[in-house]
Design a protein around this motif. Structure first.
Motif, PDB file in Angstrom:
ATOM      1  N   ALA A 251     -15.335  71.861   6.595  1.00  0.00           N
ATOM      2  CA  ALA A 251     -16.743  72.227   6.691  1.00  0.00           C
ATOM      3  C   ALA A 251     -17.343  71.912   8.063  1.00  0.00           C
ATOM      4  CB  ALA A 251     -17.538  71.510   5.598  1.00  0.00           C
ATOM      5  N   GLU A 252     -16.696  71.016   8.821  1.00  0.00           N
ATOM      6  CA  GLU A 252     -17.196  70.656  10.155  1.00  0.00           C
ATOM      7  C   GLU A 252     -16.926  71.727  11.204  1.00  0.00           C
ATOM      8  OE1 GLU A 252     -15.943  66.888  11.741  1.00  0.00           O
ATOM      9  OE2 GLU A 252     -15.722  66.032   9.735  1.00  0.00           O
ATOM     10  N   LEU A 253     -15.957  72.589  10.953  1.00  0.00           N
ATOM     11  CA  LEU A 253     -15.426  73.457  11.992  1.00  0.00           C
ATOM     12  C   LEU A 253     -16.037  74.854  11.981  1.00  0.00           C
ATOM     13  CD1 LEU A 253     -11.696  72.435  11.519  1.00  0.00           C
ATOM     14  CD2 LEU A 253     -13.272  71.609  13.262  1.00  0.00           C
ATOM     15  N   ASN A 254     -16.174  75.421  13.168  1.00  0.00           N
ATOM     16  CA  ASN A 254     -16.589  76.811  13.342  1.00  0.00           C
ATOM     17  C   ASN A 254     -15.343  77.608  13.706  1.00  0.00           C
ATOM     18  OD1 ASN A 254     -19.459  76.392  12.981  1.00  0.00           O
ATOM     19  ND2 ASN A 254     -19.433  75.386  14.981  1.00  0.00           N
ATOM     20  N   THR A 267      -9.997  78.090   7.768  1.00  0.00           N
ATOM     21  CA  THR A 267     -10.669  76.981   7.087  1.00  0.00           C
ATOM     22  C   THR A 267     -10.281  76.898   5.606  1.00  0.00           C
ATOM     23  OG1 THR A 267     -12.614  78.433   6.814  1.00  0.00           O
ATOM     24  CG2 THR A 267     -12.632  76.853   8.640  1.00  0.00           C
ATOM     25  N   SER A 268      -9.827  78.018   5.035  1.00  0.00           N
ATOM     26  CA  SER A 268      -9.400  77.992   3.628  1.00  0.00           C
ATOM     27  C   SER A 268      -8.112  77.206   3.438  1.00  0.00           C
ATOM     28  CB  SER A 268      -9.210  79.419   3.101  1.00  0.00           C
ATOM     29  OG  SER A 268     -10.433  80.117   3.055  1.00  0.00           O
ATOM     30  N   VAL A 269      -7.186  77.331   4.384  1.00  0.00           N
ATOM     31  CA  VAL A 269      -5.900  76.649   4.244  1.00  0.00           C
ATOM     32  C   VAL A 269      -5.923  75.234   4.821  1.00  0.00           C
ATOM     33  CG1 VAL A 269      -4.636  78.829   4.269  1.00  0.00           C
ATOM     34  CG2 VAL A 269      -4.967  77.602   6.415  1.00  0.00           C
ATOM     35  N   LEU A 270      -6.912  74.938   5.634  1.00  0.00           N
ATOM     36  CA  LEU A 270      -6.961  73.638   6.309  1.00  0.00           C
ATOM     37  C   LEU A 270      -6.977  72.445   5.353  1.00  0.00           C
ATOM     38  CD1 LEU A 270      -7.212  71.859   8.798  1.00  0.00           C
ATOM     39  CD2 LEU A 270      -9.666  72.368   8.846  1.00  0.00           C
ATOM     40  N   PRO A 271      -7.795  72.432   4.290  1.00  0.00           N
ATOM     41  CA  PRO A 271      -7.803  71.254   3.414  1.00  0.00           C
ATOM     42  C   PRO A 271      -6.432  70.918   2.842  1.00  0.00           C
ATOM     43  CG  PRO A 271      -9.719  72.616   2.968  1.00  0.00           C
ATOM     44  CD  PRO A 271      -8.841  73.414   3.886  1.00  0.00           C
ATOM     45  N   THR A 272      -5.663  71.937   2.472  1.00  0.00           N
ATOM     46  CA  THR A 272      -4.333  71.687   1.920  1.00  0.00           C
ATOM     47  C   THR A 272      -3.422  71.046   2.951  1.00  0.00           C
ATOM     48  OG1 THR A 272      -4.528  73.532   0.366  1.00  0.00           O
ATOM     49  CG2 THR A 272      -2.303  72.755   0.875  1.00  0.00           C
ATOM     50  N   LEU A 273      -3.480  71.513   4.206  1.00  0.00           N
ATOM     51  CA  LEU A 273      -2.647  70.920   5.254  1.00  0.00           C
ATOM     52  C   LEU A 273      -3.033  69.464   5.499  1.00  0.00           C
ATOM     53  CD1 LEU A 273      -2.351  73.763   7.921  1.00  0.00           C
ATOM     54  CD2 LEU A 273      -0.677  73.077   6.213  1.00  0.00           C
ATOM     55  N   ILE A 274      -4.323  69.192   5.488  1.00  0.00           N
ATOM     56  CA  ILE A 274      -4.771  67.812   5.683  1.00  0.00           C
ATOM     57  C   ILE A 274      -4.291  66.925   4.542  1.00  0.00           C
ATOM     58  CG2 ILE A 274      -6.810  66.317   5.739  1.00  0.00           C
ATOM     59  CD1 ILE A 274      -8.242  68.508   7.316  1.00  0.00           C
ATOM     60  N   GLN A 275      -4.387  67.423   3.323  1.00  0.00           N
ATOM     61  CA  GLN A 275      -3.917  66.645   2.180  1.00  0.00           C
ATOM     62  C   GLN A 275      -2.418  66.359   2.274  1.00  0.00           C
ATOM     63  OE1 GLN A 275      -5.397  68.178  -1.717  1.00  0.00           O
ATOM     64  NE2 GLN A 275      -6.814  69.371  -0.461  1.00  0.00           N
TER      65      GLN A 275
END
Length: 286
Positions: A251-254, A267-275
């Motif tokens: 949510a922080e990123l543009n 941004t949709s795939v980013l949370p999974t990579l972070i997890q």
């Protein structure tokens, strides 16, 4: 000094002083080259070739590797050389980024300094890894030596003084630090990532004491996410916290749109990579 570099010429510098003086003299018309993987793509990037290029490969100050409380890397160390270094879990995100980047032919020549200095290369894999690892840069210019954190360097990268060269990269490796790297590609020419993520955390008694999350290829320049602070004080294996932090970071990123992927997909795939990366930290700390 008055440069002797002819238009389009590559001059092989024989000393650091000579290299910085020539680059300062050339100004925006000059460029330092090492592996040259980014420079050779200038026309494809619609960038006008420089008047002269200063090759750095003969400069001993830019080579070598020294272990210690802070790993000290020469700026001309290649991705392949980085991938072969085992400097403990704090360094693992850098090692993994180097190992997974691009193709073997590129990894054999592309350098850590070149990856940091490549303006316009949002997909650079080493940059988020170095951000997460709290990298410090040693710089040399005709004005002298300077040490700058990578965060500050990136913020002013396009206005750094003419003649400045990255000579060394230093990465702290405290014993309680864990790190990990993840990337997602579309398996096309160049193997550039749609998203790359590096995480680093100090873990004591199973609890996160410090955390950094760096994301690349989403915005034009890799950045640290403030959401990482939400992990502090939480158990390293707290799956709920990992998910929440991944979503907060996205949510922080543009996100930028590109030929390989639209911004919304990044941004949709980013949370999974972070997890995934955070889960690896928890596993490594047990």
């Amino acid at each position: 000094m008055s440069t002797t570099v002819a238009p389009g010429e590559v001059h092989l510098a024989t000393s650091l002083a000579e290299a910085t003086a020539m680059l300062a003299d050339l100004g925006k018309d000059g460029e330092a080259v090492a592996g040259g993987t980014w420079t050779m793509r200038a026309l494809q990037r619609h960038v006008t070739p420089r008047h002269g290029y200063i090759a750095l490969k003969r400069l001993p100050e830019l080579h070598g590797f020294e272990p210690g409380d802070a790993v000290d890397l020469g700026a001309l160390m290649t991705h392949s050389e980085l991938a072969a270094i085992d400097a403990g879990p704090a360094f693992e995100c850098v090692r993994s980024a180097a190992r997974e980047s691009a193709f073997p032919q590129v990894r054999n020549v592309a350098t850590v300094g070149g990856n940091i200095r490549a303006i316009g290369f949002a997909e650079a894999d080493l940059v988020p890894a170095l951000l997460a690892a709290e990298a410090q840069l040693k710089l040399h210019s005709p004005g002298g030596n300077e040490v700058v954190g990578l965060v500050d360097y990136l913020a002013g990268r396009e206005t750094r003084p003419a003649g400045e060269i990255i000579t060394r990269v230093q990465i702290p490796t405290p014993s309680n630090r864990r790190s990990a790297f993840e990337r997602l590609t579309v398996r096309t020419t160049g193997e550039y990532p749609i998203v790359n993520v590096a995480v680093s955390a100090d873990i004591a008694d199973g609890v996160v004491r410090m955390a950094r999350i760096a994301v690349g290829s989403v915005e034009p320049v890799a950045k640290l996410c403030a959401a990482a602070t939400e992990l502090i004080g939480r158990p390293a294996d707290d799956v709920t916290a990992m998910k929440a932090v991944g979503e907060a970071a996205a949510a922080e990123l543009n996100a930028r749109d590109g030929r390989d992927a639209p911004g919304w997909y990044r941004t949709s795939v980013l949370p999974t990579l972070i997890q995934r990366a955070l889960a690896r930290l928890a596993t490594d700390s047990n």
